[in-house]
Design a protein around this motif. Structure first.
Motif, PDB file in Angstrom:
ATOM      1  N   VAL A 102      -6.311  10.418  14.368  1.00 16.83           N
ATOM      2  CA  VAL A 102      -5.400  10.754  13.280  1.00 16.83           C
ATOM      3  C   VAL A 102      -4.374   9.636  13.113  1.00 16.83           C
ATOM      4  N   LEU A 103      -4.177   9.221  11.853  1.00 11.36           N
ATOM      5  CA  LEU A 103      -3.248   8.145  11.529  1.00 11.36           C
ATOM      6  C   LEU A 103      -2.083   8.666  10.701  1.00 11.36           C
ATOM      7  N   THR A 104      -0.907   8.112  10.933  1.00 13.01           N
ATOM      8  CA  THR A 104       0.243   8.373  10.074  1.00 13.01           C
ATOM      9  C   THR A 104       0.143   7.471   8.852  1.00 13.01           C
ATOM     10  N   CYS A 105       1.029   7.671   7.889  1.00 16.03           N
ATOM     11  CA  CYS A 105       1.053   6.787   6.711  1.00 16.03           C
ATOM     12  C   CYS A 105       1.332   5.351   7.132  1.00 16.03           C
ATOM     13  N   GLN A 106       2.263   5.165   8.045  1.00 15.59           N
ATOM     14  CA  GLN A 106       2.591   3.819   8.515  1.00 15.59           C
ATOM     15  C   GLN A 106       1.397   3.184   9.235  1.00 15.59           C
ATOM     16  N   GLU A 107       0.733   3.950  10.082  1.00 12.02           N
ATOM     17  CA  GLU A 107      -0.437   3.434  10.792  1.00 12.02           C
ATOM     18  C   GLU A 107      -1.567   3.092   9.825  1.00 12.02           C
ATOM     19  N   LEU A 108      -1.734   3.907   8.784  1.00 13.11           N
ATOM     20  CA  LEU A 108      -2.757   3.624   7.782  1.00 13.11           C
ATOM     21  C   LEU A 108      -2.440   2.314   7.063  1.00 13.11           C
ATOM     22  N   ALA A 109      -1.186   2.132   6.686  1.00 13.88           N
ATOM     23  CA  ALA A 109      -0.781   0.893   6.013  1.00 13.88           C
ATOM     24  C   ALA A 109      -1.042  -0.317   6.912  1.00 13.88           C
ATOM     25  N   GLU A 110      -0.750  -0.182   8.195  1.00 13.31           N
ATOM     26  CA  GLU A 110      -0.989  -1.277   9.137  1.00 13.31           C
ATOM     27  C   GLU A 110      -2.486  -1.514   9.330  1.00 13.31           C
ATOM     28  N   PHE A 111      -3.255  -0.439   9.440  1.00 13.75           N
ATOM     29  CA  PHE A 111      -4.701  -0.539   9.629  1.00 13.75           C
ATOM     30  C   PHE A 111      -5.354  -1.270   8.466  1.00 13.75           C
ATOM     31  N   LEU A 112      -4.898  -0.968   7.237  1.00 14.97           N
ATOM     32  CA  LEU A 112      -5.462  -1.585   6.041  1.00 14.97           C
ATOM     33  C   LEU A 112      -4.764  -2.896   5.676  1.00 14.97           C
ATOM     34  N   LYS A 113      -3.773  -3.280   6.489  1.00 10.77           N
ATOM     35  CA  LYS A 113      -3.013  -4.513   6.267  1.00 10.77           C
ATOM     36  C   LYS A 113      -2.382  -4.538   4.871  1.00 10.77           C
ATOM     37  N   LEU A 114      -1.784  -3.407   4.501  1.00  9.90           N
ATOM     38  CA  LEU A 114      -1.108  -3.291   3.217  1.00  9.90           C
ATOM     39  C   LEU A 114       0.287  -3.897   3.324  1.00  9.90           C
ATOM     40  N   PRO A 115       0.825  -4.396   2.225  1.00 11.12           N
ATOM     41  CA  PRO A 115       2.154  -5.007   2.283  1.00 11.12           C
ATOM     42  C   PRO A 115       3.267  -4.001   2.574  1.00 11.12           C
ATOM     43  N   SER A 116       3.033  -2.721   2.227  1.00  8.52           N
ATOM     44  CA  SER A 116       4.077  -1.716   2.406  1.00  8.52           C
ATOM     45  C   SER A 116       3.456  -0.334   2.550  1.00  8.52           C
ATOM     46  N   VAL A 117       4.119   0.518   3.288  1.00 11.37           N
ATOM     47  CA  VAL A 117       3.682   1.904   3.406  1.00 11.37           C
ATOM     48  C   VAL A 117       3.843   2.625   2.065  1.00 11.37           C
ATOM     49  N   GLU A 118       4.675   2.087   1.198  1.00 14.70           N
ATOM     50  CA  GLU A 118       4.866   2.672  -0.130  1.00 14.70           C
ATOM     51  C   GLU A 118       3.548   2.749  -0.897  1.00 14.70           C
ATOM     52  N   THR A 119       2.635   1.828  -0.660  1.00 10.57           N
ATOM     53  CA  THR A 119       1.316   1.863  -1.299  1.00 10.57           C
ATOM     54  C   THR A 119       0.589   3.143  -0.937  1.00 10.57           C
ATOM     55  N   VAL A 120       0.662   3.550   0.311  1.00 16.26           N
ATOM     56  CA  VAL A 120       0.017   4.790   0.764  1.00 16.26           C
ATOM     57  C   VAL A 120       0.634   5.984   0.044  1.00 16.26           C
ATOM     58  N   TYR A 121       1.958   5.991  -0.076  1.00 15.70           N
ATOM     59  CA  TYR A 121       2.628   7.093  -0.778  1.00 15.70           C
ATOM     60  C   TYR A 121       2.235   7.131  -2.252  1.00 15.70           C
ATOM     61  N   GLN A 122       2.094   5.967  -2.882  1.00 15.36           N
ATOM     62  CA  GLN A 122       1.657   5.918  -4.283  1.00 15.36           C
ATOM     63  C   GLN A 122       0.236   6.463  -4.416  1.00 15.36           C
ATOM     64  N   TRP A 123      -0.638   6.079  -3.498  1.00 12.07           N
ATOM     65  CA  TRP A 123      -2.005   6.606  -3.521  1.00 12.07           C
ATOM     66  C   TRP A 123      -1.996   8.126  -3.431  1.00 12.07           C
ATOM     67  N   ARG A 124      -1.121   8.677  -2.576  1.00 13.88           N
ATOM     68  CA  ARG A 124      -1.032  10.136  -2.429  1.00 13.88           C
ATOM     69  C   ARG A 124      -0.626  10.768  -3.750  1.00 13.88           C
ATOM     70  N   ARG A 125       0.389  10.196  -4.414  1.00 12.03           N
ATOM     71  CA  ARG A 125       0.863  10.748  -5.692  1.00 12.03           C
ATOM     72  C   ARG A 125      -0.204  10.661  -6.777  1.00 12.03           C
ATOM     73  N   LYS A 126      -0.985   9.580  -6.757  1.00 16.71           N
ATOM     74  CA  LYS A 126      -1.996   9.360  -7.793  1.00 16.71           C
ATOM     75  C   LYS A 126      -3.369   9.923  -7.423  1.00 16.71           C
ATOM     76  N   HIS A 127      -3.502  10.443  -6.203  1.00 14.49           N
ATOM     77  CA  HIS A 127      -4.778  10.975  -5.710  1.00 14.49           C
ATOM     78  C   HIS A 127      -5.886   9.916  -5.744  1.00 14.49           C
TER      79      HIS A 127
END
Length: 76
Positions: free
Chosen positions: A19-44
């Motif tokens: 199980v990954l947190t939003c921060q861990e997911l952002a790090e795993f995918l090498k995203l510039p910010s955890v905010e990207t994960v939150y945007q994905w959640r809002r946009k499904h």
């Protein structure tokens, strides 16, 4: 002794149980910010997650399945 889902024969943890947190997911995918994960959640549009109380979590299996679907879409 029988094998369980938590300890497959290759010694790696079962991705359904990792199980990954939003921060861990952002790090795993090498995203510039955890905010990207939150945007994905809002946009499904991102990997399927779930709530554990107030916290959003993602199974590694769901993340890997989402990555596969993204790769198939890009290849089409």
């Amino acid at each position: 002794m029988s094998k369980t889902a938590a300890s497959p024969s290759d010694g790696q943890p079962d991705p359904r149980l990792v199980v990954l947190t939003c921060q861990e997911l952002a790090e795993f995918l090498k995203l510039p910010s955890v905010e990207t994960v939150y945007q994905w959640r809002r946009k499904h549009t991102g990997p399927q997650g779930f709530r554990a109380g107030r916290h959003v979590r993602f199974t590694l299996a769901a993340v890997l399945a989402w990555m596969d679907s993204q790769a198939r879409q890009d290849a089409a």
